[in-house]
Design an enzyme around this catalytic site. Structure first.
Site, PDB file in Angstrom:
ATOM      1  N   GLU A 250       0.826  -1.214   0.000  1.00  0.00           N
ATOM      2  CA  GLU A 250       0.000   0.000   0.000  1.00  0.00           C
ATOM      3  C   GLU A 250       0.854   1.255   0.000  1.00  0.00           C
ATOM      4  O   GLU A 250       1.983   1.242   0.498  1.00  0.00           O
ATOM      5  CB  GLU A 250      -0.899   0.012   1.250  1.00  0.00           C
ATOM      6  CG  GLU A 250      -1.901  -1.101   1.220  1.00  0.00           C
ATOM      7  CD  GLU A 250      -2.801  -1.107   2.453  1.00  0.00           C
ATOM      8  OE1 GLU A 250      -2.817  -0.126   3.211  1.00  0.00           O
ATOM      9  OE2 GLU A 250      -3.470  -2.130   2.638  1.00  0.00           O
ATOM     10  N   LYS A 252       2.288   4.502   1.443  1.00  0.00           N
ATOM     11  CA  LYS A 252       2.449   5.034   2.803  1.00  0.00           C
ATOM     12  C   LYS A 252       2.247   6.546   2.711  1.00  0.00           C
ATOM     13  O   LYS A 252       3.129   7.285   2.282  1.00  0.00           O
ATOM     14  CB  LYS A 252       3.834   4.697   3.370  1.00  0.00           C
ATOM     15  CG  LYS A 252       3.981   5.135   4.830  1.00  0.00           C
ATOM     16  CD  LYS A 252       5.325   4.733   5.407  1.00  0.00           C
ATOM     17  CE  LYS A 252       5.376   4.863   6.924  1.00  0.00           C
ATOM     18  NZ  LYS A 252       5.071   6.179   7.446  1.00  0.00           N
ATOM     19  N   ARG A 257      -2.246   9.922  11.243  1.00  0.00           N
ATOM     20  CA  ARG A 257      -3.037   8.707  11.406  1.00  0.00           C
ATOM     21  C   ARG A 257      -4.302   9.058  12.185  1.00  0.00           C
ATOM     22  O   ARG A 257      -4.264   9.831  13.133  1.00  0.00           O
ATOM     23  CB  ARG A 257      -2.224   7.691  12.192  1.00  0.00           C
ATOM     24  CG  ARG A 257      -2.914   6.353  12.319  1.00  0.00           C
ATOM     25  CD  ARG A 257      -1.958   5.344  12.909  1.00  0.00           C
ATOM     26  NE  ARG A 257      -2.526   4.023  12.938  1.00  0.00           N
ATOM     27  CZ  ARG A 257      -1.805   2.913  12.979  1.00  0.00           C
ATOM     28  NH1 ARG A 257      -0.497   2.980  12.961  1.00  0.00           N
ATOM     29  NH2 ARG A 257      -2.371   1.730  13.027  1.00  0.00           N
ATOM     30  N   ARG A 272      -2.664   9.262  16.534  1.00  0.00           N
ATOM     31  CA  ARG A 272      -1.777   8.111  16.735  1.00  0.00           C
ATOM     32  C   ARG A 272      -1.484   7.903  18.216  1.00  0.00           C
ATOM     33  O   ARG A 272      -1.339   6.794  18.672  1.00  0.00           O
ATOM     34  CB  ARG A 272      -0.469   8.368  15.979  1.00  0.00           C
ATOM     35  CG  ARG A 272       0.490   7.216  16.000  1.00  0.00           C
ATOM     36  CD  ARG A 272       1.817   7.689  15.443  1.00  0.00           C
ATOM     37  NE  ARG A 272       2.771   6.606  15.335  1.00  0.00           N
ATOM     38  CZ  ARG A 272       3.378   6.045  16.359  1.00  0.00           C
ATOM     39  NH1 ARG A 272       3.108   6.438  17.588  1.00  0.00           N
ATOM     40  NH2 ARG A 272       4.264   5.081  16.168  1.00  0.00           N
ATOM     41  N   ARG A 420       4.371  -3.430  17.553  1.00  0.00           N
ATOM     42  CA  ARG A 420       5.140  -3.223  16.332  1.00  0.00           C
ATOM     43  C   ARG A 420       5.647  -4.600  15.935  1.00  0.00           C
ATOM     44  O   ARG A 420       6.311  -5.263  16.729  1.00  0.00           O
ATOM     45  CB  ARG A 420       6.317  -2.282  16.612  1.00  0.00           C
ATOM     46  CG  ARG A 420       6.998  -1.740  15.375  1.00  0.00           C
ATOM     47  CD  ARG A 420       8.175  -0.856  15.736  1.00  0.00           C
ATOM     48  NE  ARG A 420       7.814   0.444  16.269  1.00  0.00           N
ATOM     49  CZ  ARG A 420       7.405   1.476  15.536  1.00  0.00           C
ATOM     50  NH1 ARG A 420       7.288   1.361  14.230  1.00  0.00           N
ATOM     51  NH2 ARG A 420       7.106   2.626  16.096  1.00  0.00           N
ATOM     52  N   LYS A 426       7.321  -1.280   6.823  1.00  0.00           N
ATOM     53  CA  LYS A 426       7.397  -0.073   6.011  1.00  0.00           C
ATOM     54  C   LYS A 426       8.673  -0.080   5.187  1.00  0.00           C
ATOM     55  O   LYS A 426       9.719  -0.543   5.651  1.00  0.00           O
ATOM     56  CB  LYS A 426       7.252   1.181   6.864  1.00  0.00           C
ATOM     57  CG  LYS A 426       8.236   1.356   7.961  1.00  0.00           C
ATOM     58  CD  LYS A 426       7.888   2.606   8.767  1.00  0.00           C
ATOM     59  CE  LYS A 426       8.708   2.634  10.038  1.00  0.00           C
ATOM     60  NZ  LYS A 426       8.448   3.771  10.882  1.00  0.00           N
TER      61      LYS A 426
HETATM   62  P1  ATP Z   1       6.596   7.017  10.661  1.00  0.00           P
HETATM   63  O1  ATP Z   1       7.397   7.801  11.635  1.00  0.00           O
HETATM   64  O2  ATP Z   1       7.411   6.386   9.600  1.00  0.00           O
HETATM   65  O3  ATP Z   1       5.373   7.712  10.187  1.00  0.00           O
HETATM   66  P2  ATP Z   1       5.326   5.708  12.784  1.00  0.00           P
HETATM   67  O4  ATP Z   1       6.317   5.385  13.844  1.00  0.00           O
HETATM   68  O5  ATP Z   1       4.400   6.838  12.997  1.00  0.00           O
HETATM   69  O6  ATP Z   1       6.088   5.795  11.419  1.00  0.00           O
HETATM   70  P3  ATP Z   1       4.990   3.147  11.831  1.00  0.00           P
HETATM   71  O7  ATP Z   1       4.309   2.005  12.431  1.00  0.00           O
HETATM   72  O8  ATP Z   1       6.444   3.061  11.858  1.00  0.00           O
HETATM   73  O9  ATP Z   1       4.478   4.447  12.539  1.00  0.00           O
HETATM   74  O10 ATP Z   1       4.511   3.344  10.342  1.00  0.00           O
HETATM   75  C1  ATP Z   1       3.164   3.204  10.105  1.00  0.00           C
HETATM   76  C2  ATP Z   1       2.540   4.559   9.958  1.00  0.00           C
HETATM   77  O11 ATP Z   1       2.381   4.869   8.590  1.00  0.00           O
HETATM   78  C3  ATP Z   1       1.146   4.524  10.511  1.00  0.00           C
HETATM   79  O12 ATP Z   1       1.173   4.925  11.860  1.00  0.00           O
HETATM   80  C4  ATP Z   1       0.356   5.461   9.646  1.00  0.00           C
HETATM   81  O13 ATP Z   1       0.312   6.720  10.265  1.00  0.00           O
HETATM   82  C5  ATP Z   1       1.180   5.594   8.382  1.00  0.00           C
HETATM   83  N1  ATP Z   1       0.512   5.060   7.168  1.00  0.00           N
HETATM   84  C6  ATP Z   1       0.411   5.708   5.985  1.00  0.00           C
HETATM   85  N2  ATP Z   1      -0.190   4.943   5.060  1.00  0.00           N
HETATM   86  C7  ATP Z   1      -0.502   3.768   5.656  1.00  0.00           C
HETATM   87  C8  ATP Z   1      -1.122   2.558   5.213  1.00  0.00           C
HETATM   88  N3  ATP Z   1      -1.542   2.407   3.949  1.00  0.00           N
HETATM   89  N4  ATP Z   1      -1.270   1.565   6.114  1.00  0.00           N
HETATM   90  C9  ATP Z   1      -0.836   1.680   7.384  1.00  0.00           C
HETATM   91  N5  ATP Z   1      -0.232   2.806   7.862  1.00  0.00           N
HETATM   92  C10 ATP Z   1      -0.056   3.835   7.016  1.00  0.00           C
END
Ligand code: ATP
Length: 587
Positions: A250, A252, A257, A272, A420, A426
């Site tokens: 998908e 990103k 979030r 988030r 996690r 990712k």
């Molecule tokens: P980052 O700092 O890279 O945004 P994070 O620590 O907030 O990551 P991660 O679990 O590392 O969170 O990466 C997932 C994040 O990516 C999710 O919290 C969401 O906000 C974002 N995201 C964007 N598109 C998608 C998707 N298609 N599916 C799931 N998460 C997505």
């Protein structure tokens, strides 16, 4: 129950750095607590009155507390303020000043836990004109009845800085031990916590109905679920291997979030870090309600700011302007339009979906939503082929996304709330000779700037979070990437987190000019991760007396206000990134 009993336990907890000792002290406190106030004792131990998502905070201003202390100690505000400047902790100041008063005048009645909770609740709930005087009166009344040691914790609580250094997981273990007699039941309590985000509720259930009560807890509209998180890798072949050869790939999206909860009575959006951000996004609520088919549901998605004319995605900084707003929301809705890309469905019309496979959840999500200009499903392909993944990556990046998220399509790809794991991975665009990904680090210390940076900080000491022992361990000193405006704003941004000494939650061999309570999270990029004798992250894990450090760290300009310090990159992730680097070198 007497408040002094809690405070005795706090004193002992504060005096130890050993997590297991903390856990046992807490378990002992929980065992002594009458069941009807177990939620209150749990929230108070977290330094709160309610679960975070309810957004009810005490957080009184320092000035007001100085005034309250002056009233109850009979000292002038100036004397109290001077003592504060010297000690750096108003709680300690309260204990010292009140300690000088005679016991008779001081302890007019014995404080109970319920007294303290109820008065703080009144303080937190009083709003509007005249509320400052009301808060001051309530706080002074508490101070009049408090012993010096009780006053120390009451004042810290009032400031919203209890800082016992007890992680949520330690509280869960203590509850499991106190009420089921077996610490290993923590996992079942953790599941309940992950789907309710409410430690007080978990405490009440386990205390009154044991492990059965916990098992019966269900997802509920209006109560946020702790978000599932992704691991990271920088090679599609390796990612496919981890996902058993097939993935739902998908876009990103680079936005905020959102967990959107809708029922006939409830419309809520949680960020988030599970703050209630409903008020700032009335447009999102409208779009979801208009396009959803079930009567009640919990959706997850990423919300992105878009250009109203071209519909191009706008940088993350744009939507984060909307998140912080409390006023002029109507104007912001017009100035910064947003689009929501849904990627998960956790509940729909009485059916909890978290235990279904991802493909089943996606199927129900597809049926639940009628897409329009403002809401759609995340772009997705299902593939077993790395070339297709690379092509899709190029498309994602040229469409303005950060990269991809690859998700497991296995039957056991359930929604792992609060975890996690390798079910989501990712994959961000990699930069040559740089870390394949940015990291989110917590500011724990500062170094005074010189010359052009005089009056601000020349560099910040940054740390990753060690989930196992709940400590923030340093990985770099970062002085690059800050704009003039950042430098101007840093002192005021960090002022309220300043401490007189290093927090007991911080592990550091470096001595900073100023120490901070772990609070502010910054996104940082860097050249590589190296072994380091001066940093404490992953110390002794690879080599004796060596930790890991990020070389040439640069602030990307992004303050991660959507992350709590415990959501920052973990030491385990830093170790994973280091090992990945080694693999690449050996290829
Ligand atoms: P980052 O700092 O890279 O945004 P994070 O620590 O907030 O990551 P991660 O679990 O590392 O969170 O990466 C997932 C994040 O990516 C999710 O919290 C969401 O906000 C974002 N995201 C964007 N598109 C998608 C998707 N298609 N599916 C799931 N998460 C997505």
């Amino acid at each position: 129950m007497k408040y002094s009993l809690m405070v005795d336990a706090y004193e002992k907890i504060e005096a130890t750095t050993k997590r297991l000792e903390m856990r046992d002290l807490l378990a002992n406190l929980f065992q002594k607590t009458p069941k009807n106030i177990i939620s209150e004792v749990t929230y108070l131990t977290q330094g709160k009155l309610y679960p975070d998502y309810m957004g009810i905070e005490i957080g009184l201003a320092e000035k007001l507390i100085v005034r309250a202390l002056s009233l109850s100690s009979g000292k002038t505000e100036k004397t109290v303020d001077n003592a504060f400047r010297k000690k750096g902790d108003l709680g300690e100041v309260a204990a010292t000043l009140l300690g000088k008063k005679t016991q008779q005048t001081l302890m007019s009645r014995t404080l109970s836990v319920s007294d303290v909770y109820k008065i703080f609740d009144k303080i937190a709930q009083s709003t509007g004109s005249g509320s400052i005087d009301v808060k001051l009166r309530f706080l002074s009344s508490l101070m009049n009845d408090a012993s010096p040691i009780e006053a120390k914790y009451i004042i810290r609580m009032a400031l919203g800085k209890l800082r016992l250094g007890v992680a949520d997981m330690t509280i869960l273990e203590a509850l499991a031990s106190a009420f089921t007699g077996d610490v290993n039941n923590k996992d079942r309590l953790e599941r309940a916590y992950n789907i309710s985000s409410d430690l007080g509720l978990v405490a009440k259930l386990v205390a009154t109905s044991g492990i059965e009560g916990i098992t019966e807890l269900n997802v509920e509209v209006g109560r946020p679920i702790r978000p599932m998180l992704a691991e990271r890798l920088s090679d599609p072949t390796e990612i496919l291997e981890k996902l058993n050869g097939k993935a739902a790939v998908e876009y990103k999206y680079d936005g905020l979030r959102m967990q959107v909860h809708i029922s006939p009575k409830i419309s809520s959006i949680f960020s988030r870090r599970l703050e209630n951000i409903t008020e700032q996004f009335p447009d999102v609520i409208k779009y979801v309600k208009k396009s959803m088919k079930p009567k009640e549901a919990i959706f997850e998605g990423e919300c992105v700011a878009i250009d109203a004319i071209t519909t191009d995605f706008l940088p993350f900084q744009m939507i984060s302007q909307r998140r912080g707003r409390k006023h002029e929301i109507k104007d912001m809705v017009e100035q910064i339009p947003v689009k929501l890309f849904l990627f998960d469905l956790l509940y729909s019309n009485g059916i909890e979906c978290t235990q279904m496979s991802y493909q089943n959840r996606r199927k129900i999500l597809t049926e639940a939503i009628k897409p329009n200009d403002w809401i759609s499903l995340s772009e997705q392909i299902i593939t077993t082929n790395t070339e297709e993944i690379e092509k899709f990556m190029n498309r994602a990046v040229s469409d303005g996304c950060e990269g991809l998220i690859l998700k497991s399509t296995d039957p056991n790809s359930t929604y792992r709330a609060g975890a996690r794991g390798w079910v989501w991975i990712k994959y961000k665009r990699a930069y040559k000779s740089e870390l394949a990904d940015t990291v989110d680090l917590v500011v724990v210390g500062g170094f005074y700037g010189r010359g052009k940076r005089g009056g601000s900080y020349g560099a910040l000491l940054l740390a990753a979070y060690n989930k196992v022992n709940g400590k923030f361990q340093t990985v770099c000193k970062c002085g690059s990437g800050f704009t003039d405006n950042d430098l101007k704003e840093l002192p005021s941004k960090l002022e309220s987190s300043t401490l007189s000494q290093r927090s007991s939650q911080v592990d550091s061999k470096i001595s900073a000019d100023v120490w901070f309570n772990p609070y502010l999270v910054l996104e940082v990029s860097g050249d590589e991760i190296t072994l380091s004798p001066v940093h404490t992250a992953c110390e002794n894990e690879l080599r004796k007396n060596s930790g890991l450090a990020i070389r040439f760290p640069r602030f990307t300009g992004r303050y991660r206000l959507d992350k709590s310090p415990e959501d920052a990159s973990t030491t385990k992730e830093i170790l994973g990134m280091y090992n990945n680097q080694l693999k690449k070198i050996s290829i």
